[in-house]
Design a protein around this motif. Structure first.
Motif, PDB file in Angstrom:
ATOM      1  N   TRP A  69       0.842  -1.183   0.000  1.00 38.90           N
ATOM      2  CA  TRP A  69       0.000   0.000   0.000  1.00 38.90           C
ATOM      3  C   TRP A  69       0.882   1.241   0.000  1.00 38.90           C
ATOM      4  O   TRP A  69       1.631   1.475   0.968  1.00 38.90           O
ATOM      5  N   PRO A  70       0.855   2.054  -1.053  1.00 38.98           N
ATOM      6  CA  PRO A  70       1.703   3.255  -1.116  1.00 38.98           C
ATOM      7  C   PRO A  70       1.070   4.403  -0.323  1.00 38.98           C
ATOM      8  O   PRO A  70      -0.022   4.871  -0.654  1.00 38.98           O
ATOM      9  N   LEU A  71       1.763   4.842   0.722  1.00 44.26           N
ATOM     10  CA  LEU A  71       1.249   5.898   1.588  1.00 44.26           C
ATOM     11  C   LEU A  71       2.161   7.117   1.540  1.00 44.26           C
ATOM     12  O   LEU A  71       3.383   7.001   1.402  1.00 44.26           O
ATOM     13  N   GLN A  72       1.548   8.287   1.650  1.00 44.44           N
ATOM     14  CA  GLN A  72       2.286   9.546   1.632  1.00 44.44           C
ATOM     15  C   GLN A  72       2.657   9.918   3.068  1.00 44.44           C
ATOM     16  O   GLN A  72       1.797  10.310   3.856  1.00 44.44           O
ATOM     17  N   THR A  73       3.956   9.789   3.396  1.00 46.78           N
ATOM     18  CA  THR A  73       4.430  10.074   4.742  1.00 46.78           C
ATOM     19  C   THR A  73       5.311  11.321   4.732  1.00 46.78           C
ATOM     20  O   THR A  73       5.649  11.854   3.661  1.00 46.78           O
ATOM     21  N   SER A  74       5.707  11.754   5.916  1.00 51.79           N
ATOM     22  CA  SER A  74       6.595  12.913   6.021  1.00 51.79           C
ATOM     23  C   SER A  74       7.967  12.621   5.426  1.00 51.79           C
ATOM     24  O   SER A  74       8.721  13.538   5.107  1.00 51.79           O
TER      25      SER A  74
END
Length: 301
Positions: free
Chosen positions: A204-209
């Protein structure tokens, strides 16, 4: 026309290697399909297939005739397309595929409006979350979520669709709500995944800091039907990753609760795929243009 019908039937039988499957695809009986192949073999005085209990294997003559048959069909289709261009009266049958969520919520509702504009065009819509081969399936166009693997196809981008991680209140009460992407792995959360033959490993590609992170997730339930995953999530069986347009009603009602709002999933591209030759057919071009506009409008709403 009878000979051309025989040739078209031969092409589908050759591509599917199964008489019954080809007959279903062409909306004819298996007996009619078998009769057409027999007529063609009698006309050519060759055997085009070696029959076995499980499938049909083309003979050497069958392989040769298939290549010639494609040229015959393409020439007829191109001639009809030229006439349609001149008369501005497209006709014939369109074979279109879409993922279940896209097809049910976006393509199928707009189909009647398209046919009102072009009443001599028939639509055969195939919905599946599995990967489809446009050439092998005989498709004029296929709607798609993600990135296509076949670089020979043309792509018409429709939109970048927002996605969300969510779960039912029952699941959150039982397992807790993950607050970061690391929690998905550390707490061994049950993730509900779309699985079909040939599917890639789940990430699952997640947008993190720290930028985009691809989280390898797993869980006790997998299915090749996206709506089944949604129903499992509604029953509190796990977390799903879904385009927002597919589950808007459940998010509004509170039956599904968004998770990881600070690390949202990367949006997924929705596009329409087609071959260059198919795009030259006026009815395919009109259908793609019509659907792209309708879908963009529906997503905006």
């Amino acid at each position: 026309m009878a000979y051309l019908d025989n040739v078209r039937t031969f092409v589908r039988v050759y591509e599917l290697r199964n008489m019954s499957a080809a007959a279903r695809d062409m909306r004819i009986s298996a007996a009619v399909a078998s009769s057409r192949i027999a007529q063609l073999e009698a006309h050519l005085d060759v055997r085009l297939f070696q029959r076995s209990t499980r499938k049909l294997n083309p003979t050497e003559q069958g392989h040769l005739f298939y290549r010639s048959s494609l040229r015959i069909i393409e020439a007829v289709d191109d001639a009809e397309a030229e006439i349609s261009n001149v008369t501005a009266n497209p006709r014939g049958t369109l074979y279109v595929a879409a993922p279940l969520g896209v097809g049910q919520r976006l393509v199928a509702p707009a189909a009647p409006a398209f046919r009102e504009l072009y009443p001599q065009v028939n639509l055969r819509l195939r919905l599946s979350d599995r990967k489809l081969d446009l050439a092998a399936e005989g498709l004029d166009a296929a709607f798609f979520l993600g990135l296509p693997e076949d670089s020979t196809l043309r792509i018409r981008k429709i939109a970048d669709c927002e996605r969300v991680l969510c779960a039912a209140p029952e699941y959150i009460a039982r397992r807790g709500a993950p607050t970061s992407s690391a929690d998905l792995l550390a707490d061994r959360h049950d993730c509900l995944n779309l699985r079909y033959p040939g599917a890639p490993e789940f990430q699952w590609p997640l947008q993190t800091s720290e930028g985009i992170k691809r989280i390898p997730v797993s869980g006790p339930y997998e299915c090749d039907h996206g709506d089944v995953l949604t129903n499992w999530a509604l029953k509190g069986l796990g977390i799903i990753l879904k385009p927002v347009f597919e589950i808007t009603e459940h998010l509004k009602s509170g039956r599904l609760v968004p998770l990881l709002k600070d690390e949202p999933p990367v949006p997924i591209q929705m596009a329409c795929l087609y071959s260059h030759r198919r795009r030259q057919d006026p009815k395919a071009r009109l259908f793609i243009d019509f659907m792209v506009g309708r879908i963009q409008s529906a997503l905006a709403q």
